[in-house]
Design a protein around this motif. Structure first.
Motif, PDB file in Angstrom:
ATOM      1  N   TYR A 158       0.860  -1.176   0.000  1.00  0.00           N
ATOM      2  CA  TYR A 158       0.000   0.000   0.000  1.00  0.00           C
ATOM      3  C   TYR A 158       0.897   1.227   0.000  1.00  0.00           C
ATOM      4  O   TYR A 158       2.087   1.143   0.328  1.00  0.00           O
ATOM      5  N   ASP A 159       0.360   2.379  -0.362  1.00  0.00           N
ATOM      6  CA  ASP A 159       1.144   3.616  -0.353  1.00  0.00           C
ATOM      7  C   ASP A 159       1.042   4.283   1.012  1.00  0.00           C
ATOM      8  O   ASP A 159      -0.020   4.280   1.642  1.00  0.00           O
ATOM      9  N   LEU A 160       2.149   4.873   1.462  1.00  0.00           N
ATOM     10  CA  LEU A 160       2.206   5.422   2.817  1.00  0.00           C
ATOM     11  C   LEU A 160       1.743   6.876   2.890  1.00  0.00           C
ATOM     12  O   LEU A 160       1.766   7.471   3.964  1.00  0.00           O
ATOM     13  N   ASN A 161       1.299   7.444   1.764  1.00  0.00           N
ATOM     14  CA  ASN A 161       0.934   8.864   1.720  1.00  0.00           C
ATOM     15  C   ASN A 161      -0.586   9.030   1.752  1.00  0.00           C
ATOM     16  O   ASN A 161      -1.311   8.183   2.272  1.00  0.00           O
ATOM     17  N   PHE A 162      -1.092  10.121   1.218  1.00  0.00           N
ATOM     18  CA  PHE A 162      -2.523  10.446   1.250  1.00  0.00           C
ATOM     19  C   PHE A 162      -3.242   9.862   0.031  1.00  0.00           C
ATOM     20  O   PHE A 162      -4.047   8.939   0.144  1.00  0.00           O
ATOM     21  N   LEU A 163      -2.942  10.369  -1.139  1.00  0.00           N
ATOM     22  CA  LEU A 163      -3.495   9.857  -2.392  1.00  0.00           C
ATOM     23  C   LEU A 163      -2.380   9.809  -3.434  1.00  0.00           C
ATOM     24  O   LEU A 163      -1.484  10.648  -3.429  1.00  0.00           O
ATOM     25  N   THR A 164      -2.458   8.836  -4.324  1.00  0.00           N
ATOM     26  CA  THR A 164      -1.457   8.674  -5.383  1.00  0.00           C
ATOM     27  C   THR A 164      -2.134   8.710  -6.740  1.00  0.00           C
ATOM     28  O   THR A 164      -3.193   8.108  -6.923  1.00  0.00           O
ATOM     29  N   ILE A 165      -1.518   9.416  -7.690  1.00  0.00           N
ATOM     30  CA  ILE A 165      -2.069   9.505  -9.042  1.00  0.00           C
ATOM     31  C   ILE A 165      -0.951   9.230 -10.042  1.00  0.00           C
ATOM     32  O   ILE A 165       0.230   9.470  -9.751  1.00  0.00           O
ATOM     33  N   HIS A 166      -1.293   8.664 -11.201  1.00  0.00           N
ATOM     34  CA  HIS A 166      -0.298   8.286 -12.202  1.00  0.00           C
ATOM     35  C   HIS A 166      -0.670   8.831 -13.579  1.00  0.00           C
ATOM     36  O   HIS A 166      -1.855   8.950 -13.899  1.00  0.00           O
ATOM     37  N   ILE A 211      -5.322   8.706   4.230  1.00  0.00           N
ATOM     38  CA  ILE A 211      -6.780   8.816   4.164  1.00  0.00           C
ATOM     39  C   ILE A 211      -7.441   7.694   4.957  1.00  0.00           C
ATOM     40  O   ILE A 211      -8.530   7.866   5.519  1.00  0.00           O
ATOM     41  N   GLU A 212      -6.784   6.543   5.048  1.00  0.00           N
ATOM     42  CA  GLU A 212      -7.323   5.483   5.914  1.00  0.00           C
ATOM     43  C   GLU A 212      -7.349   5.955   7.364  1.00  0.00           C
ATOM     44  O   GLU A 212      -8.318   5.736   8.087  1.00  0.00           O
ATOM     45  N   TRP A 213      -6.269   6.628   7.788  1.00  0.00           N
ATOM     46  CA  TRP A 213      -6.184   7.143   9.156  1.00  0.00           C
ATOM     47  C   TRP A 213      -7.272   8.186   9.408  1.00  0.00           C
ATOM     48  O   TRP A 213      -7.949   8.165  10.436  1.00  0.00           O
ATOM     49  N   LEU A 214      -7.459   9.088   8.445  1.00  0.00           N
ATOM     50  CA  LEU A 214      -8.391  10.202   8.623  1.00  0.00           C
ATOM     51  C   LEU A 214      -9.856   9.759   8.600  1.00  0.00           C
ATOM     52  O   LEU A 214     -10.731  10.472   9.094  1.00  0.00           O
ATOM     53  N   THR A 215     -10.116   8.581   8.012  1.00  0.00           N
ATOM     54  CA  THR A 215     -11.496   8.076   7.925  1.00  0.00           C
ATOM     55  C   THR A 215     -11.706   6.843   8.797  1.00  0.00           C
ATOM     56  O   THR A 215     -12.702   6.135   8.642  1.00  0.00           O
ATOM     57  N   ALA A 216     -10.779   6.577   9.715  1.00  0.00           N
ATOM     58  CA  ALA A 216     -10.895   5.442  10.643  1.00  0.00           C
ATOM     59  C   ALA A 216     -11.147   4.130   9.911  1.00  0.00           C
ATOM     60  O   ALA A 216     -11.906   3.278  10.369  1.00  0.00           O
ATOM     61  N   GLY A 217     -10.520   3.976   8.758  1.00  0.00           N
ATOM     62  CA  GLY A 217     -10.622   2.730   8.022  1.00  0.00           C
ATOM     63  C   GLY A 217     -11.814   2.626   7.096  1.00  0.00           C
ATOM     64  O   GLY A 217     -11.986   1.613   6.413  1.00  0.00           O
ATOM     65  N   GLU A 218     -12.646   3.660   7.038  1.00  0.00           N
ATOM     66  CA  GLU A 218     -13.774   3.641   6.093  1.00  0.00           C
ATOM     67  C   GLU A 218     -13.256   3.573   4.656  1.00  0.00           C
ATOM     68  O   GLU A 218     -13.828   2.910   3.796  1.00  0.00           O
ATOM     69  N   CYS A 219     -12.159   4.283   4.404  1.00  0.00           N
ATOM     70  CA  CYS A 219     -11.502   4.239   3.102  1.00  0.00           C
ATOM     71  C   CYS A 219     -10.108   3.650   3.328  1.00  0.00           C
ATOM     72  O   CYS A 219      -9.222   4.332   3.834  1.00  0.00           O
ATOM     73  N   ILE A 220      -9.917   2.378   3.009  1.00  0.00           N
ATOM     74  CA  ILE A 220      -8.658   1.721   3.343  1.00  0.00           C
ATOM     75  C   ILE A 220      -7.591   2.009   2.294  1.00  0.00           C
ATOM     76  O   ILE A 220      -7.900   2.318   1.150  1.00  0.00           O
ATOM     77  N   ALA A 221      -6.336   1.902   2.708  1.00  0.00           N
ATOM     78  CA  ALA A 221      -5.219   2.072   1.771  1.00  0.00           C
ATOM     79  C   ALA A 221      -5.274   0.951   0.736  1.00  0.00           C
ATOM     80  O   ALA A 221      -5.388  -0.222   1.077  1.00  0.00           O
ATOM     81  N   GLY A 222      -5.205   1.329  -0.542  1.00  0.00           N
ATOM     82  CA  GLY A 222      -5.373   0.369  -1.625  1.00  0.00           C
ATOM     83  C   GLY A 222      -4.128  -0.477  -1.853  1.00  0.00           C
ATOM     84  O   GLY A 222      -3.029   0.050  -2.037  1.00  0.00           O
ATOM     85  N   MET A 223      -4.294  -1.787  -1.873  1.00  0.00           N
ATOM     86  CA  MET A 223      -3.185  -2.698  -2.140  1.00  0.00           C
ATOM     87  C   MET A 223      -2.979  -2.821  -3.644  1.00  0.00           C
ATOM     88  O   MET A 223      -3.937  -2.885  -4.418  1.00  0.00           O
TER      89      MET A 223
END
Length: 303
Positions: A158-166, A211-223
């Protein structure tokens, strides 16, 4: 965390995280990721996008960008593309906040947080704006050397940041996992940025740990992972016939919450039963610990 990271340095999380390894073994065979055998065989160049904070506890994470010799147009080119990608991230972040029933700027305000120069000074002129350490990170892998089917360029992580775009990569190979554990190949249309819309095959924004942290896991870090597939092999053959480069290049941008901002469940997410799993922590401290685990900062650490 700026400048070049050669191949053979970054260690995929799935190679060192025992809990993750147990989870992978329990997955259905068809959804299991490829197994890396060592550090990722990819090169990456980290370029800071946006102004650095004038005052921060995390100076290493907010280092000055490095301009390589022999590329006079480097800064203008990288900044031009990077700011476009940040603009797209901010638009998505605002839409996500509205969708989560939070204030529109709930996320973007943390990407540019206003902080005091000193803890006890309250005057306006004693306030500073702290910017997130956003990194444009063009990533390249040599398919001439590492183009065998099954080769893992970026192990399951998973990415350790907020959001990732490519930007769209020259060659296919990116797989993602949906929340239900299903593995899917990402196909980004020509002319589009990839933005991890997790139920779609077209484009996607990769959700990170912040974002996972900020939403208490409602939006999980994408694998996700990057691996040489049969589609990659077909693309290599076509590129060879057309005498095109056999480097797989993607223009990844990692958008961050400001290093000195606090990660904690926001608004109504603080009332979620899972909120206790996400204690308050400075974004910079969180990032430093994660970097240590994947061999990009000092000795291996733990969260």
């Amino acid at each position: 965390m700026v400048g070049v990271t050669p191949e053979g340095v970054e260690v995929p999380r799935s190679l060192v995280d025992r809990e993750m390894q147990k989870k992978l073994q329990s997955m259905p065979k068809e959804f299991q990721p490829a197994t890396p055998v060592g550090p990722d065989p990819k090169w990456r160049y980290m370029w800071r996008i946006g102004p650095r904070p004038s005052n921060t506890r995390f100076k290493e994470l907010n280092a000055e960008p490095v301009i390589p010799e022999g590329f006079p147009e480097w800064k203008d080119t990288m900044d031009s593309w990077g700011y476009k990608m940040i603009s797209a991230i901010e638009a998505v972040a605002e839409m996500a906040a509205i969708g989560f029933d939070l204030p529109k700027d709930a996320f973007t305000s943390l990407m540019k947080q206003i902080c005091r120069k000193e803890p006890y000074l309250l005057l306006f002129h004693d306030m500073v704006q702290v910017h997130g350490p956003h990194l444009l990170a063009p990533t390249g892998s040599d398919l001439r050397r590492h183009g065998q089917e099954g080769m893992v360029f970026a192990g399951y992580h998973y990415d350790l940041n907020f959001l990732t775009i490519h930007g769209r990569s020259r060659f296919p190979g990116l797989n993602i996992w949906l929340r239900n554990g299903q593995k899917m190949e990402v196909k980004v249309p020509v002319g589009c940025l990839s933005s991890f819309k997790r139920e779609s095959r077209s484009d996607h924004i990769c959700t990170g740990s912040h974002i996972e942290w900020l939403t208490a896991g409602e939006c999980i870090a994408g694998m996700h992972e990057v691996v040489v597939t049969n589609r990659t092999i077909d693309a290599i053959k076509l590129a060879s016939e057309q005498h095109r480069s056999l480097w797989r290049v993607s223009s990844t941008l990692f958008a961050h919450i400001a290093s000195d901002a606090v990660l904690k469940p926001l608004g109504h997410f603080a009332e979620f039963p899972e909120a206790s799993k996400y204690p308050s922590i400075c974004a910079g401290e969180f990032v430093e610990k994660e970097l240590a685990v994947i061999n990009l900062k000092g000795n291996k650490g733990e969260l």
